[in-house]
Design an enzyme around this catalytic site. Sequence first.
Site, PDB file in Angstrom:
ATOM      1  N   CYS A 480       0.848  -1.201   0.000  1.00 16.78           N
ATOM      2  CA  CYS A 480       0.000   0.000   0.000  1.00 16.78           C
ATOM      3  C   CYS A 480       0.875   1.239   0.000  1.00 16.78           C
ATOM      4  O   CYS A 480       0.646   2.188   0.752  1.00 16.78           O
ATOM      5  CB  CYS A 480      -0.946  -0.011   1.195  1.00 16.78           C
ATOM      6  SG  CYS A 480      -0.126   0.053   2.789  1.00 16.78           S
ATOM      7  N   ASP A 481       1.881   1.253  -0.854  1.00 18.18           N
ATOM      8  CA  ASP A 481       2.821   2.355  -0.929  1.00 18.18           C
ATOM      9  C   ASP A 481       2.947   2.777  -2.385  1.00 18.18           C
ATOM     10  O   ASP A 481       3.163   1.949  -3.272  1.00 18.18           O
ATOM     11  CB  ASP A 481       4.190   1.915  -0.386  1.00 18.18           C
ATOM     12  CG  ASP A 481       5.117   3.089  -0.117  1.00 18.18           C
ATOM     13  OD1 ASP A 481       5.289   3.923  -1.022  1.00 18.18           O
ATOM     14  OD2 ASP A 481       5.674   3.158   0.990  1.00 18.18           O
TER      15      ASP A 481
END
Length: 598
Positions: A480-481
């Site tokens: 989730c980056d």
Amino acid sequence: MNNYGIDIWADDNFIIEDGVVKINYASKPSLIEMVKEIREQDYKGPLLFRFPHLIQKQIDKLFNLYNNAIDEYNYKGKFNAVFPLKVNQLPNFIHPLIKCGEKYNYGLEAGSKAELFLAMTYNKYGSPITVNGFKDKEMIHLAFIAKKMGHDITVIIEGLNELETILEVEKETNLPTPSIGIRVRLFNSGSGAWAKSGGIDAKFGLSSTEILEAFEMLEENNLSDMLTMIHFHIGSAMNTIKPLKNALKEAGHIYAELKNLGATKLNAINIGGGLAVEYSQFQRTLQYSLQEFANDVIFTLKNIAKQKGVEEPNIFTESGRFISASSTVLITPVLELFTAEFDEEHLRLKEINPPLIEELRDLYNDINSKTALEYMHDSIDHLDSLLKLFDLGYIDLEDRSNAEILTNLIIKKAIWFLEVDDYDELKRIDNKIQEKYLVNFSIFQSLPDFWGIKQEFPIMPITHLNKNPTRSASLWDITCDSDGEIGFDPNKPLFLHDLDLKKEEYYLGFFHVGAYQDILGMRHNLFSHPTEINVIFENNEVKLENILESQKIIDILEDIDYDTKQIKEVLKKNLDNNTYKILKKYLHDNSYLKTTWS
């Protein structure tokens, strides 16, 4: 067809046949065959295949290069090599490496206490150990113990304080003293991404004044005979050879001067690493041949020894990247294409649509090979206009959805026509037709050098290679980056295939990941290492051995010091046994995503 530069970077280790990538060795198995075999054993997530025969190939090549040069120039010194453990310390790599290097007395280099323990445990007696990096008294004491064990060990001092500590340990113990080396800080530096590891401002090494002081300290303490090596390192993966020549001259003269000052047992120069690996898929970046590299080392040191009237030194190298990079391949499935939802069944057309939507419908229905490029450009312009109208409140969400779907349908149809009739024109407009591929891996865990320094790695699909890839591709990992992306670069474009993932699998291979990536990988989002497999060949047939499964979630949590007993107790509260059994099963699985092809 696109061969993804395999003729540039693969060194004939991998080839394309029958539309798939194969290992160019023994029975030539395909990578996809091995992936399917592992999947049948229910191992999910990304897979890391290690090829010990490629480790052997690189070790053979390294020793052959230098021994050829020694024969060519009638050189009197010997060639030796050690593998720097910092490059890859994992057992599935190190155990085969040690076995592959036995016939050459190929040794290990340690840069920390933990690495020194590994070297003391697994290095073959008679093979050299060198110890680099900053050291405290404990680490130096370990080197004395290794000497007592019978290891051929050399401690490379990085500063005068380390030499003082050696003298302390020598006086305080009855242990035999290991050989001593001096890392010299050269004026000359290397080339490439790691050039800063050499030069006058480098992190490591003694200045000329400190070298003289070190030798005087050894003489005063009757240990000058223990000085056997000088060491330098001017950079990893050097793409040009001129900096090496300059550094060799400088180091060669330092060696000769110390010999003439009375360092009678000094007999070796350790030139560090430097041999480059070809990572590029697009053009060759190496400006020298590997044999030229070895020849220059031998020729330069021979001339200096002759000029100064000293014996020709033995030569040590630490080319870890050269040995390890090609031996490991990461393979992981594409989970999703982000235009997959743009198909006709998702259209929500009204009885009366905005004029631009109707124009998009007409473009989609009327497109042909002659109009494909024009209509694709028109559809992209229309979409831009419709998105602005949405922002101004003139069209609704259904209209926006229809605009996106129709535009993507037109692009796909145009690609089909252009692939047949004008593939070069298709590639010219790749910025307009990008596709996002969601890939089941973590860039931070498996390609940290891409994230950290934008290191290039060869990337290609391992199947479908009998078809033209038509989509300019950006790769998204599952973290989730927003940094977890390999974006499309028009200067080094990655093209992949347009396909229906509900009907067929699609795997990507990331090559040359055997150096540093395993050990530098970080647990961002608590993703652990991929499942590892060693690929062994026996009687010309392939065997998959030493399967090390990706770490379980519960074990990752324990590794970062969570009380896993407490976690289980909290999770178990207010749950019936059947539900908790499901939860417990998930805790004992890895973090990677599970889909049809995962």
